[in-house]
Design a protein around this motif. Structure first.
Motif, PDB file in Angstrom:
ATOM      1  N   PHE A   1       0.835  -1.205   0.000  1.00 52.88           N
ATOM      2  CA  PHE A   1       0.000   0.000   0.000  1.00 52.88           C
ATOM      3  C   PHE A   1       0.871   1.256   0.000  1.00 52.88           C
ATOM      4  CE2 PHE A   1      -3.023  -3.184   0.995  1.00 52.88           C
ATOM      5  CZ  PHE A   1      -4.284  -2.665   0.722  1.00 52.88           C
ATOM      6  N   ASP A   2       0.279   2.342  -0.511  1.00 56.88           N
ATOM      7  CA  ASP A   2       0.987   3.614  -0.564  1.00 56.88           C
ATOM      8  C   ASP A   2       0.926   4.378   0.751  1.00 56.88           C
ATOM      9  OD1 ASP A   2       1.476   3.525  -3.500  1.00 56.88           O
ATOM     10  OD2 ASP A   2      -0.706   3.647  -3.580  1.00 56.88           O
ATOM     11  N   ALA A   3      -0.170   4.192   1.490  1.00 56.30           N
ATOM     12  CA  ALA A   3      -0.375   4.942   2.738  1.00 56.30           C
ATOM     13  C   ALA A   3      -0.979   4.037   3.788  1.00 56.30           C
ATOM     14  CB  ALA A   3      -1.284   6.145   2.494  1.00 56.30           C
ATOM     15  N   LEU A   4      -0.651   4.332   5.030  1.00 61.08           N
ATOM     16  CA  LEU A   4      -1.186   3.586   6.168  1.00 61.08           C
ATOM     17  C   LEU A   4      -1.826   4.565   7.134  1.00 61.08           C
ATOM     18  CD1 LEU A   4      -1.185   0.730   7.641  1.00 61.08           C
ATOM     19  CD2 LEU A   4       0.689   1.685   9.005  1.00 61.08           C
ATOM     20  N   ILE A   5      -3.080   4.307   7.498  1.00 65.54           N
ATOM     21  CA  ILE A   5      -3.720   5.032   8.604  1.00 65.54           C
ATOM     22  C   ILE A   5      -3.606   4.128   9.819  1.00 65.54           C
ATOM     23  CG2 ILE A   5      -5.887   5.933   9.508  1.00 65.54           C
ATOM     24  CD1 ILE A   5      -6.609   6.863   6.761  1.00 65.54           C
ATOM     25  N   ALA A   6      -2.803   4.556  10.786  1.00 59.81           N
ATOM     26  CA  ALA A   6      -2.365   3.669  11.858  1.00 59.81           C
ATOM     27  C   ALA A   6      -2.880   4.106  13.217  1.00 59.81           C
ATOM     28  CB  ALA A   6      -0.836   3.610  11.880  1.00 59.81           C
ATOM     29  N   GLY A   7      -2.971   3.119  14.105  1.00 59.25           N
ATOM     30  CA  GLY A   7      -3.222   3.384  15.514  1.00 59.25           C
ATOM     31  C   GLY A   7      -1.912   3.306  16.272  1.00 59.25           C
ATOM     32  N   THR A   8      -1.873   2.433  17.272  1.00 61.38           N
ATOM     33  CA  THR A   8      -0.657   2.299  18.084  1.00 61.38           C
ATOM     34  C   THR A   8       0.118   1.028  17.744  1.00 61.38           C
ATOM     35  OG1 THR A   8      -1.922   1.220  19.859  1.00 61.38           O
ATOM     36  CG2 THR A   8      -1.653   3.620  19.984  1.00 61.38           C
ATOM     37  N   GLU A   9      -0.149   0.453  16.574  1.00 60.43           N
ATOM     38  CA  GLU A   9       0.561  -0.752  16.161  1.00 60.43           C
ATOM     39  C   GLU A   9       2.047  -0.446  15.939  1.00 60.43           C
ATOM     40  OE1 GLU A   9      -3.395  -0.112  15.190  1.00 60.43           O
ATOM     41  OE2 GLU A   9      -1.825   0.597  13.845  1.00 60.43           O
TER      42      GLU A   9
ATOM     43  N   ALA B   1       6.869   9.762   4.821  1.00 58.67           N
ATOM     44  CA  ALA B   1       6.353  10.904   5.580  1.00 58.67           C
ATOM     45  C   ALA B   1       5.454  10.406   6.715  1.00 58.67           C
ATOM     46  CB  ALA B   1       5.572  11.836   4.668  1.00 58.67           C
ATOM     47  N   VAL B   2       5.388  11.189   7.782  1.00 59.03           N
ATOM     48  CA  VAL B   2       4.575  10.828   8.945  1.00 59.03           C
ATOM     49  C   VAL B   2       3.691  12.001   9.331  1.00 59.03           C
ATOM     50  CG1 VAL B   2       4.588  10.065  11.353  1.00 59.03           C
ATOM     51  CG2 VAL B   2       6.375   9.269   9.785  1.00 59.03           C
ATOM     52  N   ALA B   3       2.407  11.714   9.514  1.00 63.50           N
ATOM     53  CA  ALA B   3       1.441  12.728   9.928  1.00 63.50           C
ATOM     54  C   ALA B   3       0.717  12.237  11.167  1.00 63.50           C
ATOM     55  CB  ALA B   3       0.445  13.006   8.802  1.00 63.50           C
TER      56      ALA B   3
ATOM     57  N   LYS C   1       4.551   5.400   1.343  1.00 66.90           N
ATOM     58  CA  LYS C   1       4.973   6.797   1.229  1.00 66.90           C
ATOM     59  C   LYS C   1       4.524   7.649   2.412  1.00 66.90           C
ATOM     60  CE  LYS C   1       4.550   6.512  -3.815  1.00 66.90           C
ATOM     61  NZ  LYS C   1       4.043   5.122  -3.784  1.00 66.90           N
ATOM     62  N   LEU C   2       3.457   7.229   3.093  1.00 66.33           N
ATOM     63  CA  LEU C   2       2.898   8.044   4.176  1.00 66.33           C
ATOM     64  C   LEU C   2       2.312   7.162   5.262  1.00 66.33           C
ATOM     65  CD1 LEU C   2       1.855  10.812   5.344  1.00 66.33           C
ATOM     66  CD2 LEU C   2      -0.275  10.350   4.092  1.00 66.33           C
ATOM     67  N   ILE C   3       2.617   7.547   6.528  1.00 67.10           N
ATOM     68  CA  ILE C   3       1.936   6.997   7.695  1.00 67.10           C
ATOM     69  C   ILE C   3       1.144   8.138   8.316  1.00 67.10           C
ATOM     70  CG2 ILE C   3       2.202   6.045  10.019  1.00 67.10           C
ATOM     71  CD1 ILE C   3       4.874   4.810   8.981  1.00 67.10           C
ATOM     72  N   SER C   4      -0.160   7.956   8.441  1.00 65.94           N
ATOM     73  CA  SER C   4      -1.016   8.962   9.070  1.00 65.94           C
ATOM     74  C   SER C   4      -1.579   8.375  10.355  1.00 65.94           C
ATOM     75  CB  SER C   4      -2.154   9.374   8.125  1.00 65.94           C
ATOM     76  OG  SER C   4      -2.933  10.408   8.687  1.00 65.94           O
TER      77      SER C   4
ATOM     78  N   VAL D   1      -4.021  12.201   4.590  1.00 68.74           N
ATOM     79  CA  VAL D   1      -3.723  11.385   3.415  1.00 68.74           C
ATOM     80  C   VAL D   1      -4.086  12.140   2.134  1.00 68.74           C
ATOM     81  CG1 VAL D   1      -4.318   9.267   2.171  1.00 68.74           C
ATOM     82  CG2 VAL D   1      -4.000   9.203   4.656  1.00 68.74           C
ATOM     83  N   VAL D   2      -5.291  12.694   2.107  1.00 69.60           N
ATOM     84  CA  VAL D   2      -5.752  13.433   0.917  1.00 69.60           C
ATOM     85  C   VAL D   2      -4.834  14.612   0.633  1.00 69.60           C
ATOM     86  CG1 VAL D   2      -7.629  14.840  -0.019  1.00 69.60           C
ATOM     87  CG2 VAL D   2      -8.149  12.707   1.209  1.00 69.60           C
ATOM     88  N   GLY D   3      -4.501  15.377   1.692  1.00 67.48           N
ATOM     89  CA  GLY D   3      -3.635  16.536   1.514  1.00 67.48           C
ATOM     90  C   GLY D   3      -2.257  16.167   1.011  1.00 67.48           C
ATOM     91  N   PHE D   4      -1.712  15.081   1.529  1.00 65.67           N
ATOM     92  CA  PHE D   4      -0.365  14.649   1.133  1.00 65.67           C
ATOM     93  C   PHE D   4      -0.317  14.272  -0.343  1.00 65.67           C
ATOM     94  CE2 PHE D   4       2.704  11.201   0.458  1.00 65.67           C
ATOM     95  CZ  PHE D   4       3.871  11.795   0.904  1.00 65.67           C
ATOM     96  N   PHE D   5      -1.280  13.490  -0.800  1.00 67.99           N
ATOM     97  CA  PHE D   5      -1.228  13.001  -2.173  1.00 67.99           C
ATOM     98  C   PHE D   5      -1.751  14.009  -3.191  1.00 67.99           C
ATOM     99  CE2 PHE D   5      -0.877   8.977   0.128  1.00 67.99           C
ATOM    100  CZ  PHE D   5       0.194   8.403  -0.554  1.00 67.99           C
ATOM    101  N   SER D   6      -2.419  15.083  -2.715  1.00 65.24           N
ATOM    102  CA  SER D   6      -2.915  16.104  -3.643  1.00 65.24           C
ATOM    103  C   SER D   6      -2.126  17.401  -3.546  1.00 65.24           C
ATOM    104  CB  SER D   6      -4.391  16.399  -3.356  1.00 65.24           C
ATOM    105  OG  SER D   6      -4.548  17.008  -2.086  1.00 65.24           O
ATOM    106  N   GLY D   7      -1.122  17.426  -2.657  1.00 67.59           N
ATOM    107  CA  GLY D   7      -0.342  18.642  -2.469  1.00 67.59           C
ATOM    108  C   GLY D   7      -1.040  19.679  -1.616  1.00 67.59           C
TER     109      GLY D   7
END
Length: 335
Positions: A50-58, A94-96, A71-74, A322-328
């Motif tokens: 996957f290109d992006a991960l929406i993560a908890g405390t894993e 990148a990390v958000a 490319k991104l962890i949110s 995620v949306v902001g990162f991939f759309s600039g």
């Protein structure tokens, strides 16, 4: 657009807003199918491509190490102890995060656990269910000394909530000089005291001051923890430090598992060296350890963020990152 895996659990339990934010912007979304917190190997197996991960405390170390597409962890939340930040920097991941949305819910839970532990609310509930009725005595926040370990977003909110209870003192322990925030809180406490006197009530004035960890431990009737889990805070609250606390004191942890040494806490409580504790976070979750054997501890399910409104805000902000990162567009960048 991006392929997004959601590892955090729960996600969109009461609202689909976050899912809709992602899907309406063209992203492919797959949500954790296990219905529980994922193990590091499971995150890797499910999210590797996957290109992006929406993560908890894993723990995300395995994924960041092995993924060639990430490319991104949110993060849904504020803590970053489960994210290998230096490794992300090396691999240009990148990390958000969502630092503000969680604060109201966690601070309110911390306050409720202070009241519960000091007044023995859960203990009385357990007695009734066993057919007992001793009407246990407890302590009030009013007139007490409350210690706050860590004075960031959540610690400051806890302090502001506490003022209405009129504690004698609020003691703050933090690595940073918090004199400006403490000055504002002392002004607020003074104004509250003037209002009370105007109502014919001379209930005194709460004072807020910054102290060392040792002083916080020795003087507080309740201590609530709001520091991140780092190499420096791992096992910070151990047997030696807890033994400095008052016999009537209570300890509250809604921050991260691992800050309080769970085996040491078990022994401290079993020996009745402090009155009670409340733990919302654990080193391994779901928790099944020896603290379950004790009556003088309240155990909750890492639910500090689990109010409907705050959880919705956190998930939505994580999706917007995620949306902001991939759309600039706009997103909360950490690394």
């Amino acid at each position: 657009m991006a392929k997004v895996f959601v590892s955090t659990f729960p996600f969109c339990r009461t609202s689909k807003i976050a899912f809709d934010v992602l899907q309406s912007n063209g992203h492919e979304v797959v949500i954790n199918p296990l219905g529980r917190k994922m193990k590091p190997s499971e995150v890797l197996d499910h999210a590797r491509d996957f290109d992006a991960l929406i993560a908890g405390t894993e723990d995300l170390t395995d994924l960041v190490t092995n993924s060639k597409s990430l490319k991104l962890i949110s993060r849904v939340g504020v803590g970053l102890d489960s994210v290998p930040l230096e490794l992300c920097r090396e691999k240009e991941v990148a990390v958000a995060y969502t630092p503000d949305a969680v604060s109201p819910a966690v601070s309110e839970l911390a306050l409720s656990l202070i009241v519960d532990a000091m007044r023995k609310v859960t203990y009385a509930d357990r007695e009734i269910r066993k057919g007992e009725w001793t009407r246990p005595y407890g302590e009030r926040i009013g007139g007490a000394t409350i210690g706050i370990l860590g004075f960031g977003r959540i610690g400051k909110r806890v302090a502001s909530h506490l003022l209405g209870y009129l504690p004698k003192e609020i003691l703050v322990c933090d690595l940073l000089d918090q004199k400006d925030s403490i000055l504002l809180l002392n002004e607020l406490a003074s104004n509250l005291s003037q209002v009370n006197r105007g109502l014919g009530k001379n209930w005194g004035t709460t004072t807020i001051k910054q102290v060392s960890l040792e002083s916080l431990l020795k003087k507080s009737d309740a201590i609530t923890i709001h520091v991140p889990l780092t190499a420096e805070t791992k096992n910070l609250i151990n047997y030696k430090n807890m033994a400095l606390m008052k016999p009537n004191a209570v300890l509250i942890n809604t921050a991260r598992g691992g800050i309080v040494n769970e085996n040491d806490l078990f022994n401290i409580l079993k020996e009745n060296l402090i009155s009670a504790a409340a733990m919302d976070v654990f080193e391994e979750e779901p928790y099944k350890g020896p603290l379950c054997e004790l009556e003088n501890v309240i155990l909750t399910q890492h639910m500090g963020s689990c109010s409907n409104d705050c959880r919705e805000d956190m998930e939505r902000e994580a999706a917007e990152n995620v949306v902001g990162f991939f759309s600039g567009g706009r997103w909360e960048r950490v690394v």
